[in-house]
Design an enzyme around this catalytic site. Structure first.
Site, PDB file in Angstrom:
ATOM      1  CB  SER A  78      -0.894   0.023   1.238  1.00  0.00           C
ATOM      2  OG  SER A  78      -1.733  -1.105   1.272  1.00  0.00           O
TER       3      SER A  78
HETATM    4  N1  SAH Z   1      -0.641  -4.942   4.163  1.00  0.00           N
HETATM    5  C1  SAH Z   1      -0.043  -5.293   2.906  1.00  0.00           C
HETATM    6  C2  SAH Z   1      -0.927  -4.886   1.745  1.00  0.00           C
HETATM    7  C3  SAH Z   1      -0.894  -5.919   0.690  1.00  0.00           C
HETATM    8  S1  SAH Z   1      -2.140  -5.795  -0.552  1.00  0.00           S
HETATM    9  C4  SAH Z   1       1.362  -4.738   2.782  1.00  0.00           C
HETATM   10  O1  SAH Z   1       1.755  -3.851   3.572  1.00  0.00           O
HETATM   11  O2  SAH Z   1       2.099  -5.193   1.905  1.00  0.00           O
HETATM   12  C5  SAH Z   1      -3.439  -6.775   0.116  1.00  0.00           C
HETATM   13  C6  SAH Z   1      -3.120  -8.215   0.440  1.00  0.00           C
HETATM   14  O3  SAH Z   1      -4.356  -8.830   0.821  1.00  0.00           O
HETATM   15  C7  SAH Z   1      -2.577  -9.046  -0.719  1.00  0.00           C
HETATM   16  O4  SAH Z   1      -1.379  -9.651  -0.325  1.00  0.00           O
HETATM   17  C8  SAH Z   1      -3.681 -10.091  -0.977  1.00  0.00           C
HETATM   18  O5  SAH Z   1      -3.182 -11.358  -1.395  1.00  0.00           O
HETATM   19  C9  SAH Z   1      -4.337 -10.177   0.390  1.00  0.00           C
HETATM   20  N2  SAH Z   1      -5.712 -10.676   0.391  1.00  0.00           N
HETATM   21  C10 SAH Z   1      -6.701 -10.440  -0.507  1.00  0.00           C
HETATM   22  N3  SAH Z   1      -7.830 -11.081  -0.131  1.00  0.00           N
HETATM   23  C11 SAH Z   1      -7.551 -11.735   1.034  1.00  0.00           C
HETATM   24  C12 SAH Z   1      -8.303 -12.593   1.925  1.00  0.00           C
HETATM   25  N4  SAH Z   1      -9.586 -12.910   1.699  1.00  0.00           N
HETATM   26  N5  SAH Z   1      -7.674 -13.074   3.015  1.00  0.00           N
HETATM   27  C13 SAH Z   1      -6.375 -12.777   3.292  1.00  0.00           C
HETATM   28  N6  SAH Z   1      -5.618 -11.992   2.486  1.00  0.00           N
HETATM   29  C14 SAH Z   1      -6.197 -11.482   1.373  1.00  0.00           C
END
Ligand code: SAH
Length: 225
Positions: A75
């Site tokens: 993000s």
């Molecule tokens: N907090 C992260 C943001 C990553 S983007 C960071 O700092 O890098 C969002 C993430 O949510 C992705 O890795 C994606 O695979 C995950 N995601 C999407 N749907 C999800 C679900 N139902 N359960 C767990 N993770 C999920």
């Protein structure tokens, strides 16, 4: 697996982080603990370093979302700072994070003093981040490979819940796992953009909500990948 960073690199990146913190202040972030965490954490080490490394390092401290592998992105620093500030974390609180990704947001939560439980549905990201955060010194985090829509009933209730992917609706299981008095920060919306919901649980069956601004997230997907 991980890049070695020399002392000179560290010096250079320290300066870049300080400038990023100044930008975040200008954009309205005021929580000193959040700013301190961002000033400390080496964001340039969190990207998918197997592809386009030099180009990415260049942008590590600009306010951008960047690839972390498995088609996912880290993000924007402003988004991380904003969501964290809205959680009003106090030291020792239990925080559930949905979407571990590369673990950058997780590291910010740990720096705030939270006991973090984090769920990721992409196995490759889960495997990598589970090794990487302890390597950086964040050893207290509990990692789970699973579907964030379901939360972690076995570890509930949580003081705070943060969702880091765009949800099409408010998952009821998460609301149930939030303590009364607790806060959940979740981007909701199915299109290109989501609205940031700040929910405060006021009783077993009621909550107050604030909707604050539009953001762009990857979608919160159903089931494990
Ligand atoms: N907090 C992260 C943001 C990553 S983007 C960071 O700092 O890098 C969002 C993430 O949510 C992705 O890795 C994606 O695979 C995950 N995601 C999407 N749907 C999800 C679900 N139902 N359960 C767990 N993770 C999920």
């Amino acid at each position: 697996m991980f890049y070695h960073v020399s002392k000179e690199d560290e010096y250079l990146f320290q300066g870049k982080r300080r400038r990023l913190v100044e930008q975040l202040k200008l954009k309205g972030i005021i929580d000193e603990a959040v700013l301190k965490a961002i000033e400390k954490i080496p964001r340039h080490l969190f990207f998918d370093q197997s592809t386009a490394r030099p180009a990415m390092l260049e942008h590590a401290y600009s306010d951008k979302a960047l690839p972390i592998g498995a088609g996912q992105t880290i993000s924007h620093p402003f988004t991380v700072a904003f969501q964290t500030e809205k959680l009003e974390i106090k030291s020792g609180e239990k925080v559930l994070e949905i979407g571990s990704g590369c673990g950058y947001q997780t590291a910010v939560l740990v720096e705030m003093g939270a006991k973090v439980f984090t769920i990721e549905r992409q196995k490759s990201l889960y495997d990598k981040t589970k090794l990487f955060l302890p390597y950086l010194g964040y050893k207290s985090v509990r990692f789970f490979y699973g579907d964030g829509y379901k939360g972690l009933p076995q570890h509930a209730p949580f003081d705070k819940i943060i969702v880091t992917a765009g949800a099409p609706y408010l998952p009821n299981d998460l609301l149930v796992q939030l303590k009364t008095g607790g806060i959940m920060v979740i981007p909701i919306g199915e299109g290109e953009q989501q609205e940031m919901y700040i929910l405060r649980k006021t009783s077993d069956s009621t909550f107050e909500r604030q909707v604050l601004g539009k953001f762009k997230f990857v979608p919160l997907l159903q089931n494990k990948a």
